[in-house]
Design an enzyme around this catalytic site. Structure first.
Site, PDB file in Angstrom:
ATOM      1  N   ASP A 313       0.871  -1.155   0.000  1.00 45.21           N
ATOM      2  CA  ASP A 313       0.000   0.000   0.000  1.00 45.21           C
ATOM      3  C   ASP A 313       0.917   1.216   0.000  1.00 45.21           C
ATOM      4  O   ASP A 313       1.836   1.296   0.813  1.00 45.21           O
ATOM      5  CB  ASP A 313      -0.901  -0.004   1.237  1.00 45.21           C
ATOM      6  CG  ASP A 313      -1.797   1.217   1.294  1.00 45.21           C
ATOM      7  OD1 ASP A 313      -2.151   1.735   0.227  1.00 45.21           O
ATOM      8  OD2 ASP A 313      -2.121   1.658   2.411  1.00 45.21           O
ATOM      9  N   THR A 315       0.759   4.385   0.871  1.00 42.03           N
ATOM     10  CA  THR A 315       0.851   5.191   2.081  1.00 42.03           C
ATOM     11  C   THR A 315       1.421   4.359   3.227  1.00 42.03           C
ATOM     12  O   THR A 315       0.912   3.284   3.546  1.00 42.03           O
ATOM     13  CB  THR A 315      -0.540   5.734   2.478  1.00 42.03           C
ATOM     14  OG1 THR A 315      -1.079   6.432   1.370  1.00 42.03           O
ATOM     15  CG2 THR A 315      -0.416   6.663   3.667  1.00 42.03           C
TER      16      THR A 315
END
Length: 817
Positions: A313, A315
């Protein structure tokens, strides 16, 4: 009867005050009654469970029974393997207990917490400290710690998929039931705990808390399969050995039959294999704790080494997870366009939210809350719909979210969004409508007011980490909820090769894992991915034969982490995410991943070396047992002889080899490789034993068996012709030479510490033949002729082992690293 009144009847106290919660006295009263949110599930095995696992094993039972029989015969020297048995178990207990203490302390420091209202003040406590009737406050990312009914809510949505199988988040209103183990994905709320601990629903159907578990492990599955095979071999060899030794030396009495039979059976027992496998896992886990990596399931260390694709992911992995406000770009018709000041006021009002997510917090740190904005209603951000909104008295509704969700398909503003996104900026849209919020449905009449740009700081170590994975042949898939163009731009900034045709907007694809198999294989960057699609993409990669790891920090990553072969959560992530992950990077540094991968490879490579040593010994003993039976010979060794051979060529070296560095890449087929080398190498060792034993008996013309009763320690001393010990001494020497070469082969590539290890073991073995006290203890005696004869047979065996090694490409490839 409501949950509040039900619990009140049970406790004999008044219902919980919805304004102040429980008082300190009420909490103490419930704690005294045991009405707390603790279960019998522990974060690791208890000390008694550790003792049981290391002591009460099938092989310890076999060796223990043989040890008792040896003690009965009075030959204490041949019971030396019993001491080794005790030491092995003690080492396993001590190592696991020390690791347990370290892991438990770390797990306690990072255990989930819950916000409760007590004496009118919100306080954060350990989830296990929640008591019956506590007033619990829920926030985005929390796991619901107990069962109850909501008293108040503000845009509260809960993911109940782990209970119901339904992936959609469920909006909750006052009076609605909530159950423990579910996850808050949006909004806030308060409820009274009506069932805690073992009475909570989640604890009745499954133990969802962290605990000592053994997930799928190729090493453990292979070792268990080996142990099953060996158990059957022992069951078949036991009567054969007893029968053959009774025929060969039965006239010496049952004591001598037991001693010689035990010598063969001890060689069939891999007494240290399970111990060293467990110790390798445990010490790897402890080593990783020093690097701020919490291993919640021990085999995860090995599992990450088997991973060939890592799903990230963006972030929190490629970026630091903290965004900063950059600026606004008002949009809309000239006569209706808001000013920059108006946009900033609206953003400041939105950010003035007690349950602000990371984006709103970034806005709030840069834009002050304006005066005169009275919030009347809120719809919290949800990762599935990708927008939030808030209504303000006399000012309409402000909608804030992803431009590609809020803008019409043909809106020309999309081109400007794409242009900004190509620079790696995060672009969001501020919109306005006079309509009131409509729950999870976008209000009518939404008009764009401004584009908002935020910047994400790329982790300084991200490129180095991704380069490492590339060098190791591990594919990278970036699966993000953000704009795919923005994600691709950031991926390129950290050195990933991302051609345009490998970037996909997940809204154009489905969420059926079977249908996603082809696109999951060829795509590098997925943007606008829903939590369900993250999970489906992981499953698609698994169906393509990949071993997939998933890293993430948000609630929207929890489903994918749970289904991945290895889930890796960031330490600053949501509690729900950390609860389902096998590994937690406590300081949130993605750069620890190579260390975890290296630890897993070290464990796999080293346990494979150790398994080869043990299995080769088992095969050697089986060959010797069968041959002795066929030729009606006394078993070539006394138990003490095999104890010496096992200690210096297997036991002591294996302990160091299992814990040493090893950078070998993971290759599937652990058990196949072990058997392909260990079986022929063990067969060679067995033939070396029989040939050297028979040659020695012929050379020295050994006396009849009746004249060669074994001397006992602690019982009557029987004068024995020294020639009786020559064949066994010759067989032991020849076996040592061949076994040491097996050790040399498996220790490759050689390093100074390995050379010192093998050299010291050779010296110990030599001392057993040279030092008078040791020579007398082991009953060793060799003539010059037998010395060279046995050395030659052992050397031939060593040469055969070398040939086996050189014709095994897997071993040669491993030694090259």
């Amino acid at each position: 009867m409501t949950p509040d009144s039900t619990s009140a009847v049970l406790t004999g106290t008044a219902p919980t005050d919805p304004a102040i919660g429980l008082t300190a006295a009420q909490v103490a009263e419930r704690q005294a009654r045991g009405q707390v949110n603790a279960t019998s599930q522990a974060s690791s095995r208890s000390l008694w469970a550790i003792v049981q696992a290391n002591v009460f094993t099938r092989f310890n039972a076999i060796l223990g029974a043989l040890f008792v029989l040896i003690l009965i015969t009075g030959s204490l020297a041949d019971g030396l393997f019993g001491v080794v048995l005790v030491v092995n178990s003690a080492i396993g207990i001590v190592q696991e207990y020390l690791a347990k203490r370290k892991l438990d302390r770390l797990a306690l420091l990072n255990s989930p917490t819950t916000v409760v209202v007590r004496d009118g003040e919100p306080v954060e406590i350990a989830t296990t400290a929640v008591v019956l009737d506590d007033l619990i406050e829920l926030r985005t990312g929390d796991q619901v710690p107990a069962d109850g009914r909501m008293l108040s809510t503000a845009g509260l949505e809960i993911d109940e998929s782990n209970l119901t199988g339904e992936a959609d988040a469920i909006p909750k209103a006052p009076g609605d039931e909530v159950r423990s183990g579910t996850t808050v994905v949006a909004g806030t709320g308060r409820f009274v705990a009506a069932a805690v601990g073992p009475d909570a629903y989640i604890n009745k159907i499954a133990a969802e808390a962290k605990k000592f578990t053994r997930t799928r492990s190729e090493i453990q599955e292979s070792v268990n399969k080996l142990l099953k095979y060996i158990t059957w071999i022992i069951a078949l060899a036991l009567p054969l050995q007893l029968w053959s030794q009774w025929r060969a030396i039965g006239e010496q009495g049952w004591q001598q039959v037991v001693i010689r039979s035990t010598g063969g059976l001890v060689g069939l027992v891999p007494e240290g294999l399970v111990l060293l496998t467990s110790v390798a896992f445990l010490l790897a886990a402890v080593q990783l704790t020093r690097q701020q990596v919490l291993v919640q399931e021990l085999p995860a260390v090995e599992g990450l080494a088997r991973v060939d694709v890592v799903c990230l992911d963006k972030t929190g992995t490629l970026t630091v997870g903290e965004i900063a406000y950059e600026g606004v770009e008002p949009v809309g018709p000239d006569g209706d366009r808001w000013t920059t000041e108006q946009v900033c006021q609206a953003l400041g009002a939105l950010a003035d939210d007690g349950n602000a997510n990371g984006t709103l917090k970034a806005l709030g740190s840069a834009l002050p809350a304006p005066q005169g904005w009275e919030r009347t209603e809120t719809v919290a951000f949800n990762s599935a719909r990708k927008w939030s909104c808030a209504a303000f008295a006399g000012r309409g509704t402000i909608v804030f979210g992803a431009p590609d969700v809020l803008l019409d398909a043909g809106d020309p503003l999309r081109d400007r969004v794409a242009e900004l996104a190509t620079t790696g900026r995060r672009v969001l849209l501020l919109a306005h409508t006079d309509a009131a919020p409509n729950g999870a449905t976008l209000p009518d009449g939404v008009r764009p007011r401004s584009l908002i740009t935020l910047t994400e700081q790329v982790r300084p170590d991200a490129q180095e980490t991704l380069d490492y994975f590339k060098d190791q042949g591990v594919a990278i898939k970036i699966i993000s909820g953000d704009n795919p163009t923005t994600v691709a731009a950031i991926a390129r900034r950290v050195g990933l090769d991302v051609p345009p045709d490998t970037v996909v907007d997940a809204r154009t694809i489905g969420d059926d894992p079977e249908e996603l198999r082809e696109i999951a294989e060829r795509t590098t960057v997925f943007g606008r991915v829903s939590p369900e699609q993250k999970r489906a993409l992981v499953q698609a990669l698994q169906r393509n034969g990949h071993v997939a790891a998933m890293t993430g920090d948000g609630v929207n990553d929890a489903l994918a982490l749970k289904d991945a072969d290895i889930g890796v959560a960031m330490g600053n992530g949501a509690q729900a995410t950390k609860a389902v992950a096998q590994l937690v990077l406590l300081d949130g540094r993605f750069s620890h991943m190579p260390s975890v991968l290296a630890e897993g490879r070290r464990v796999i490579g080293n346990v494979e070396r150790v398994a080869n040593l043990f299995v080769a010994k088992n095969v050697m003993s089986l060959i010797a047992i069968v041959t002795a039976a066929l030729f009606t010979l006394p078993f070539p060794f006394l138990p003490r002889h095999l104890t010496l051979v096992s200690a210096v060529t297997i036991g002591i070296p294996a302990f160091f080899l299992a814990l040493g560095p090893n950078k070998r890449r993971y290759v599937p087929g652990f058990l196949r490789r072990v058997l392909r080398f260990a079986v022929p190498a063990g067969a060679v060792a067995g033939l070396v034993v029989i040939v050297s034993y028979l040659l020695a008996r012929t050379t020295v013309v050994a006396p009849p068996a009746a004249q060669c009763a074994v001397r006992t320690r602690g019982g009557s001393e029987i004068p024995v012709d020294v020639a009786c010990f020559l064949p066994s001494s010759a067989a032991t020497l020849a076996l040592l030479i061949t076994a040491f070469w097996i050790l040399v082969v498996l220790a490759r590539p050689f390093r100074p510490w390995k050379a010192a290890l093998v050299g010291s073991m050779v010296a110990l073995a030599a001392l057993a033949f040279i030092v008078p006290l040791a020579r007398d203890f082991f009953d060793f005696s060799l003539t010059p002729t037998l010395l060279w004869q046995s050395a030659l047979v052992g050397a031939v065996g060593a040469a055969a082992v070398e040939i086996i090694y050189r014709t095994a490409p897997d071993l040669k490839a491993a030694a090259a690293r």
